[in-house]
Design an enzyme around this catalytic site. Structure first.
Site, short mmCIF file in Angstrom:
data_model
loop_
_atom_site.label_atom_id
_atom_site.label_comp_id
_atom_site.label_asym_id
_atom_site.label_seq_id
_atom_site.Cartn_x
_atom_site.Cartn_y
_atom_site.Cartn_z
N HIS A 16 -35.43 10.84 34.90
CA HIS A 16 -36.06 9.57 35.64
C HIS A 16 -36.38 10.07 37.05
CE1 HIS A 16 -35.95 6.58 32.22
NE2 HIS A 16 -34.80 7.29 31.80
N LYS A 44 -37.57 -4.30 44.75
CA LYS A 44 -37.42 -3.04 44.34
C LYS A 44 -36.04 -2.37 45.06
CE LYS A 44 -41.43 -0.98 45.21
NZ LYS A 44 -41.79 -0.43 43.89
N ARG A 45 -35.29 -1.58 44.56
CA ARG A 45 -34.19 -1.01 45.24
C ARG A 45 -34.77 -0.52 46.63
NH1 ARG A 45 -29.05 -0.39 42.86
NH2 ARG A 45 -28.60 0.50 44.90
N LYS A 61 -39.30 4.73 48.72
CA LYS A 61 -39.94 3.51 48.52
C LYS A 61 -40.81 2.94 49.72
CE LYS A 61 -36.80 2.84 44.59
NZ LYS A 61 -37.74 2.75 43.44
N THR A 105 -41.98 0.39 37.16
CA THR A 105 -42.10 -0.21 36.06
C THR A 105 -42.63 -1.74 36.67
OG1 THR A 105 -39.89 -0.81 35.91
CG2 THR A 105 -40.76 0.65 34.29
N LYS A 127 -45.71 -4.67 35.97
CA LYS A 127 -45.38 -6.10 35.84
C LYS A 127 -46.19 -6.90 36.79
CE LYS A 127 -40.72 -4.96 34.72
NZ LYS A 127 -39.43 -4.61 35.30
C1 NBG Z 1 -36.17 5.39 38.23
C2 NBG Z 1 -37.22 5.75 38.89
C3 NBG Z 1 -38.59 4.91 38.64
C4 NBG Z 1 -38.81 4.62 37.01
C5 NBG Z 1 -37.35 4.41 36.24
C6 NBG Z 1 -37.48 4.34 34.59
C7 NBG Z 1 -33.77 6.21 38.08
C8 NBG Z 1 -32.98 7.55 38.49
N1 NBG Z 1 -35.32 6.56 37.96
O1 NBG Z 1 -39.80 5.36 39.13
O2 NBG Z 1 -36.90 5.85 40.19
O3 NBG Z 1 -39.61 3.92 36.90
O4 NBG Z 1 -36.28 5.18 36.69
O5 NBG Z 1 -37.80 5.29 34.37
O6 NBG Z 1 -33.15 5.04 38.44
#
Ligand code: NBG
Length: 800
Positions: free
Chosen positions: A356, A535-536, A541, A643, A647
């Site tokens: 991920h 988002k985080r 980002k 994701t 949305k």
């Molecule tokens: C996150 C990514 C996102 C991705 C999500 C689900 C982690 C390690 N990775 O870009 O930063 O959409 O995983 O795949 O949290």
């Protein structure tokens, strides 16, 4: 296989069930019931129906000796479950009317449910969407995770700064889980290895019990329900009676307290590793409990352990559960006496791994001292796996056991029969970067499965106005077959239809504005463009790029206050890891900028900035349907997929974004003309970083950027502490690893294009509606079908 749909439930039946649960499950007469009592009674009434389809599904899977999918994840960001259940069972009207008949308001009762934040961000939310899709598709599956007492922290602001408080979701009554005291496994740590007669035995020094709690996850129309099984840690020997009898009550309670730390907190970071030893303990705790459970179920139905890969697919959600590789090999080899090579083959046949992130700091690796102290036998097995892999691939140059480390990414790759990335770009970059050598040795292993989101929660439930318009236009088939949204395209050419689409968006914006006025005490102009970044918080980002551009816009507005500006409300939400100082400074900067801009009479009503506290699934459900512009502005090559981006597009927002993660595929689907693209590509980024003083050059070339940065540096937003943000400005003007300066000029240009497009409503609405119509591919149903076919060799047990 024909699975009966659940019986139709009338309003009266549901009302009686609510009253019955109120009285007999909670011991409360209706006249004395409070909000939480009503919420629990409604949840139990709904849960009864979910349980019925759950039993039917489990029965089918058992009877058919079905292959099960096991999704191992340290995070499941499920949020609230009541609305999910009601929507998927098709009981929205009945529930609303039943509550009304009892004098209760449906929305108020639903809003009482705590948001179960057992995850950090996209990775955890993806796991939750996957469980729902697995149930919708009728694929027998279990999610395995940890039942954290405290999920992700609760965020508030004090003087603009992030304050963290423990999340206490379990303090409120939780309706969905079934405790399973009989599903109890003893998990060991540490201790000694004994070798006798060619056999190796591990004698752990310390034990903790894992107890299961099951939450049924129901799919669309209640045709199938799978299980989310979360493990809670209990002391194997909970109470030290001799200590108690001596009067040492603290020592007597210690075993329980120590054991419970394992399932106490979710590590508050999705990209950096911390809390080393406890974190590794948590990972092994989850894996060991899950594997014992999986094997117990297998043993009940089958006798030949060699058939394991035919009946068991285990997905590792990132490397967090990677110790499943060595643990499964240990069980098969040490406990079940299979030859080592065969144990490895069988384990590999079951296991697959999703990567991920490519961020180097997020690729887990454990020092061998720590790893060996906690898991001595697993360290040996990691060596054996590594040696076997080397012998089979002597041209290999990198080892998972180099530098006195156990490298979990490489271990996962070697122990998996398939490894997948989460967007097309990310998968390609994985092949070229982190796993380039392993990819050369095993060119068949890496596959792509672009992420998706469940349309039940992320359109049908969270955006009823748009959903109703869609259903009225093309019928309700889209809910389970999202690509049918394409059938909206002819309607989009009709001006009257577009007005209804716009009316839905506008009403969602009014709702959000009213909520913000009430909850945040800020009134915004619902006719402005709602520009949203949620988002985080992370430098990659680039929330700081967004706020810099906002500052530059404000400055320009002040230069020409009477020009025809497109009014904007710039909304942020997101949590920063408690230890990530820079990310926390960006939160504070945004709050400081908001305070100055929102108080400026010259730009009031034209530009407002708001950072909403405590971002979670529930807040996302509120914001996304009301967004006009979706900010997806990461440095290219850094966001694995995203994701949230999906949305927003699905709910009719336009994206302003870079060619990163799934943005690339979103743009391909919705059409380049319906997407505001800017910025460097992943390969531009690599080249750009090689240029000396790239940031200084970019700043010199763009007076707007220079002026915005100067305001930050000079304390324009922190008059009480002039140098508060000097280091932020220095960071951007200096190393600027995430290329904020280099992408600024293009970002400004794309933002002004968005402004211009928004001033022409007919065009904007058409583009926004096309985003909805063409986002159907981003359903997690499509993603799960991909995993079932390419990775798990699993099938559906629903006939239609
Ligand atoms: C996150 C990514 C996102 C991705 C999500 C689900 C982690 C390690 N990775 O870009 O930063 O959409 O995983 O795949 O949290």
């Amino acid at each position: 296989m024909n699975i009966a749909t659940p019986p139709q439930v009338s309003t009266n039946t549901l009302r009686d069930a609510i009253v019955r649960h109120l009285c007999y499950s909670f011991g409360r007469e209706p006249d004395f019931a409070g909000l939480e009592d009503w919420r629990m009674a409604l949840s139990y009434a709904i849960r009864d129906h979910i349980a019925d389809s759950w039993f039917r599904a489990a029965g089918t899977a058992r009877r058919e000796g079905a292959k099960r999918v096991y999704y191992l994840s340290m995070e499941f960001l499920i949020g609230r479950l009541l609305e999910d259940g009601i929507v998927n069972l098709g009981l929205v009207d009945q529930a609303r009317e039943a509550l009304a008949a009892l004098g209760q308001d449906y929305d108020t009762v639903l809003a009482d449910e705590p948001d179960a934040a057992l995850g950090n961000g996209g990775l955890g939310r993806l796991a939750a969407c996957f469980l729902e899709s697995l149930s919708t598709l009728g694929c027998p599956a279990y999610g395995y995770g940890i039942r954290y007492e405290h999920g992700l922290f609760r965020q508030s602001f004090q003087g603009g700064r992030q304050i963290e408080a423990p999340e206490t979701w379990l303090l409120q009554r939780h309706a969905w889980e079934f405790e399973r005291p009989e599903a109890l496994f003893r998990i060991g740590f540490g201790g000694e290895i004994e070798e006798t007669g060619g056999k190796v035995l591990w004698h752990p020094a310390e034990h903790v019990d894992a107890e299961a709690y099951d939450t049924p996850i129901v799919g669309w129309q209640g045709k199938w329900a799978n299980t989310l099984r979360l493990w809670s840690a209990k002391a194997s020997d909970p109470f030290d009676l001799p200590a108690f009898n001596r009067g040492d009550f603290a020592a007597a309670a210690q075993p329980e307290a120590l054991a419970r730390t394992i399932s106490r907190v979710l590590y508050p970071d999705d990209t950096t590793e911390q809390g080393r030893e406890l974190r590794l303990k948590q990972e092994f705790f989850l894996v060991a409990a899950a594997l014992r459970d999986i094997l117990a179920r297998f043993d009940k139905e089958h006798s030949d352990i060699r058939k394991l890969p035919e009946k068991v697919a285990i997905q590792l959600n990132d490397t967090h559960p990677a110790v499943a590789g060595p643990e499964l090999v240990r069980i098969l080899h040490d406990e079940r006496s299979l030859p080592f090579e065969e144990a490895m083959e069988i384990a590999r046949g079951c296991l697959s791994y999703t990567n991920h992130t490519l961020l180097p700091e997020a690729l887990e690796s454990w020092g061998e001292d720590l790893f060996g102290r906690l898991l001595p036998r697993h360290l040996q097995i990691a060596d054996l796996i590594d040696n076997a892999h080397y012998e089979a691939n002597p041209s290999r140059t990198q080892s998972m056991r180099a530098d006195h480390q156990v490298k979990m990414g490489q271990l996962s790759f070697v122990m998996a029969h398939k490894v997948n990335g989460v967007s097309a770009l990310h998968t390609e970059l994985m092949k070229e970067t982190v796993f380039s050598e392993l990819h050369r040795l095993h060119p068949e292993r890496i596959v792509n499965q672009t992420n998706g989101v469940t349309p039940r929660r992320w359109l049908l439930a969270c955006n009823p106005r748009l959903s109703e318009l869609i259903t009225e236009t093309i019928g309700d088939g889209w809910v389970a077959d999202l690509e049918r949204l394409r059938e909206l395209e002819p309607a989009i050419e009709d001006a009257a239809w577009r007005e209804r689409f716009d009316a839905a968006k506008r009403a969602n914006k009014v709702d959000l504005s009213n909520w913000m006025a009430e909850a945040q005490g800020v009134s915004v102009n619902p006719d402005a463009m709602f520009d949203v970044q949620i988002k985080r918080m992370h430098e990659y980002k680039r929330q700081h790029l967004n706020i810099l551009e906002t500052i530059a816009l404000w400055q320009e507005m002040k230069d020409a206050p009477n020009a025809d500006w497109t009014p904007r409300v710039v909304l942020f939400a997101g949590k920063a890891a408690p230890g990530y100082a820079f990310a926390k400074d960006i939160i504070r900067l945004i709050n400081d900028v908001a305070a100055v801009l929102n108080a400026d009479p010259e730009t009031g009503g034209k530009l407002q900035v708001l950072f909403l506290p405590n971002y979670n699934v529930t807040l996302a459900e509120r914001l996304i349907p009301a967004a006009d512009l979706s900010e997806q502005i990461s440095t290219a090559g850094k966001e694995a997929s995203g994701t949230g981006n999906m949305k927003f597009a699905l709910n009719g927002a336009m994206t302003i974004g870079t060619l990163d993660g799934a943005n690339v595929e979103i743009r391909e689907h919705v059409g380049a003309e319906n997407f505001f693209l800017f910025g460097m590509t992943a390969s531009d980024v690599t080249e750009r970083r090689k240029i000396e003083s790239h940031a200084a050059k970019a700043i010199e070339a763009d007076p707007r950027l220079a002026r915005a940065l100067q305001a930050v540096r000079g304390g324009a937003f922190s008059p009480d502490e002039v140098d508060r943000y000097t280091h932020v400005a220095d960071n951007i003007a200096g190393a600027d690893y995430f290329l904020v300066a280099s992408d600024f000029t293009e970002y400004w240009r794309a933002s002004r294009e968005a402004d211009a497009a928004f001033r022409d409503p007919a065009t904007w609405i058409r583009k926004a509606a096309l985003n909805t119509a063409r986002s159907g591919w981003f359903s997690s149903d499509r993603t799960i079908r991909g995993y079932m076919q390419d990775i798990w060799a699993a099938r559906s047990y629903l006939s239609d």
